[in-house]
Write a protein that holds these residues in place. Structure first.
Motif, PDB file in Angstrom:
ATOM      1  N   SER A 175       0.828  -1.200   0.000  1.00 11.78           N
ATOM      2  CA  SER A 175       0.000   0.000   0.000  1.00 11.78           C
ATOM      3  C   SER A 175       0.869   1.259   0.000  1.00 11.78           C
ATOM      4  O   SER A 175       0.615   2.209  -0.754  1.00 11.78           O
ATOM      5  N   ALA A 176       1.903   1.267   0.827  1.00 14.16           N
ATOM      6  CA  ALA A 176       2.812   2.417   0.874  1.00 14.16           C
ATOM      7  C   ALA A 176       3.523   2.595  -0.464  1.00 14.16           C
ATOM      8  O   ALA A 176       3.643   3.723  -0.970  1.00 14.16           O
ATOM      9  N   ASN A 177       3.969   1.496  -1.049  1.00 11.88           N
ATOM     10  CA  ASN A 177       4.659   1.570  -2.339  1.00 11.88           C
ATOM     11  C   ASN A 177       3.734   2.052  -3.452  1.00 11.88           C
ATOM     12  O   ASN A 177       4.134   2.856  -4.302  1.00 11.88           O
ATOM     13  N   LEU A 178       2.502   1.588  -3.457  1.00 15.41           N
ATOM     14  CA  LEU A 178       1.541   2.023  -4.467  1.00 15.41           C
ATOM     15  C   LEU A 178       1.225   3.508  -4.315  1.00 15.41           C
ATOM     16  O   LEU A 178       1.070   4.223  -5.320  1.00 15.41           O
ATOM     17  N   SER A 179       1.161   3.988  -3.103  1.00 19.40           N
ATOM     18  CA  SER A 179       0.916   5.417  -2.866  1.00 19.40           C
ATOM     19  C   SER A 179       2.054   6.269  -3.425  1.00 19.40           C
ATOM     20  O   SER A 179       1.817   7.318  -4.033  1.00 19.40           O
ATOM     21  N   ILE A 180       3.268   5.825  -3.232  1.00 23.68           N
ATOM     22  CA  ILE A 180       4.429   6.559  -3.749  1.00 23.68           C
ATOM     23  C   ILE A 180       4.393   6.588  -5.278  1.00 23.68           C
ATOM     24  O   ILE A 180       4.619   7.641  -5.901  1.00 23.68           O
ATOM     25  N   LEU A 181       4.082   5.459  -5.895  1.00 28.15           N
ATOM     26  CA  LEU A 181       3.989   5.415  -7.354  1.00 28.15           C
ATOM     27  C   LEU A 181       2.853   6.292  -7.881  1.00 28.15           C
ATOM     28  O   LEU A 181       2.998   6.946  -8.919  1.00 28.15           O
ATOM     29  N   ALA A 182       1.747   6.331  -7.159  1.00 26.37           N
ATOM     30  CA  ALA A 182       0.617   7.176  -7.568  1.00 26.37           C
ATOM     31  C   ALA A 182       0.985   8.658  -7.459  1.00 26.37           C
ATOM     32  O   ALA A 182       0.693   9.436  -8.383  1.00 26.37           O
ATOM     33  N   ALA A 234       3.824   9.916  -7.763  1.00 21.21           N
ATOM     34  CA  ALA A 234       4.799  10.197  -8.819  1.00 21.21           C
ATOM     35  C   ALA A 234       4.153  10.207 -10.206  1.00 21.21           C
ATOM     36  O   ALA A 234       4.820  10.484 -11.200  1.00 21.21           O
ATOM     37  N   GLY A 235       2.867   9.879 -10.297  1.00 21.17           N
ATOM     38  CA  GLY A 235       2.169   9.889 -11.577  1.00 21.17           C
ATOM     39  C   GLY A 235       2.439   8.676 -12.441  1.00 21.17           C
ATOM     40  O   GLY A 235       2.221   8.706 -13.651  1.00 21.17           O
ATOM     41  N   LEU A 236       2.892   7.583 -11.829  1.00 25.60           N
ATOM     42  CA  LEU A 236       3.230   6.388 -12.592  1.00 25.60           C
ATOM     43  C   LEU A 236       2.152   5.316 -12.537  1.00 25.60           C
ATOM     44  O   LEU A 236       2.140   4.407 -13.368  1.00 25.60           O
ATOM     45  N   VAL A 237       1.283   5.393 -11.545  1.00 24.13           N
ATOM     46  CA  VAL A 237       0.131   4.485 -11.469  1.00 24.13           C
ATOM     47  C   VAL A 237      -1.109   5.304 -11.147  1.00 24.13           C
ATOM     48  O   VAL A 237      -1.030   6.401 -10.602  1.00 24.13           O
ATOM     49  N   ARG A 238      -2.237   4.752 -11.507  1.00 24.99           N
ATOM     50  CA  ARG A 238      -3.526   5.330 -11.122  1.00 24.99           C
ATOM     51  C   ARG A 238      -4.363   4.209 -10.528  1.00 24.99           C
ATOM     52  O   ARG A 238      -4.029   3.026 -10.689  1.00 24.99           O
ATOM     53  N   ASN A 239      -5.422   4.573  -9.831  1.00 27.12           N
ATOM     54  CA  ASN A 239      -6.238   3.530  -9.221  1.00 27.12           C
ATOM     55  C   ASN A 239      -7.711   3.849  -9.367  1.00 27.12           C
ATOM     56  O   ASN A 239      -8.093   4.995  -9.612  1.00 27.12           O
ATOM     57  N   GLU A 240      -8.521   2.798  -9.231  1.00 33.09           N
ATOM     58  CA  GLU A 240      -9.981   2.898  -9.242  1.00 33.09           C
ATOM     59  C   GLU A 240     -10.509   2.034  -8.115  1.00 33.09           C
ATOM     60  O   GLU A 240     -10.103   0.876  -7.978  1.00 33.09           O
ATOM     61  N   ARG A 241     -11.397   2.607  -7.329  1.00 33.19           N
ATOM     62  CA  ARG A 241     -12.038   1.823  -6.270  1.00 33.19           C
ATOM     63  C   ARG A 241     -13.035   0.880  -6.919  1.00 33.19           C
ATOM     64  O   ARG A 241     -13.808   1.269  -7.783  1.00 33.19           O
ATOM     65  N   GLN A 242     -12.995  -0.373  -6.495  1.00 29.67           N
ATOM     66  CA  GLN A 242     -13.944  -1.378  -6.961  1.00 29.67           C
ATOM     67  C   GLN A 242     -14.472  -2.090  -5.734  1.00 29.67           C
ATOM     68  O   GLN A 242     -13.803  -2.986  -5.196  1.00 29.67           O
ATOM     69  N   GLY A 243     -15.654  -1.675  -5.302  1.00 27.46           N
ATOM     70  CA  GLY A 243     -16.207  -2.232  -4.072  1.00 27.46           C
ATOM     71  C   GLY A 243     -15.325  -1.869  -2.895  1.00 27.46           C
ATOM     72  O   GLY A 243     -15.009  -0.709  -2.678  1.00 27.46           O
TER      73      GLY A 243
END
Length: 117
Positions: free
Chosen positions: A50-57, A59-68
């Motif tokens: 979760s911490a790693n994904l936040s850092i990537l987000a 930095a503009g390298l990943v995006r996310n979508e809530r699904q349920g």
């Protein structure tokens, strides 16, 4: 892309797990992956992931979508394209017209796979 944004992206990619994440998300393409799936695939604890994904987000390298109750992550190809373009914008010894076809190809390839607004 501004220099400070490129530095943030490089900092995000300079950690092995985050580099593995971005490569995995690029590989799976438009399907993306749920955060738990990424954790399981890379054998990383969910809170660490979760911490790693936040850092990537950030930095503009990943995006996310809530699904349920979960969150699906995708490689942000616009961010990746911006980083590549930043690196190559002054290529070819001051003769950008020589590199323009290459840069345009990268930009078109990345934008064709772009996600999000």
């Amino acid at each position: 892309m501004e220099k400070k944004d490129a530095l943030e992206a490089f900092a995000a990619l300079s950690q092995p797990t985050r580099l593995d994440v971005i490569r995995l998300l690029i590989k799976v393409g438009d399907a993306g992956m749920m955060a738990g799936e990424i954790s399981a695939q890379l054998d990383v604890r969910q809170n660490t992931m979760s911490a790693n994904l936040s850092i990537l987000a950030r930095a503009g390298l990943v995006r996310n979508e809530r699904q349920g109750r979960g969150i699906r992550y995708f490689a942000d190809m616009r961010g990746m394209g911006g980083l590549l373009s930043f690196l190559l914008e002054d290529c070819c010894g001051g003769n950008p017209e020589m590199c323009r076809p290459f840069l345009d190809d990268i930009a078109c390839s990345c934008m064709g796979k772009a996600h999000g607004p």
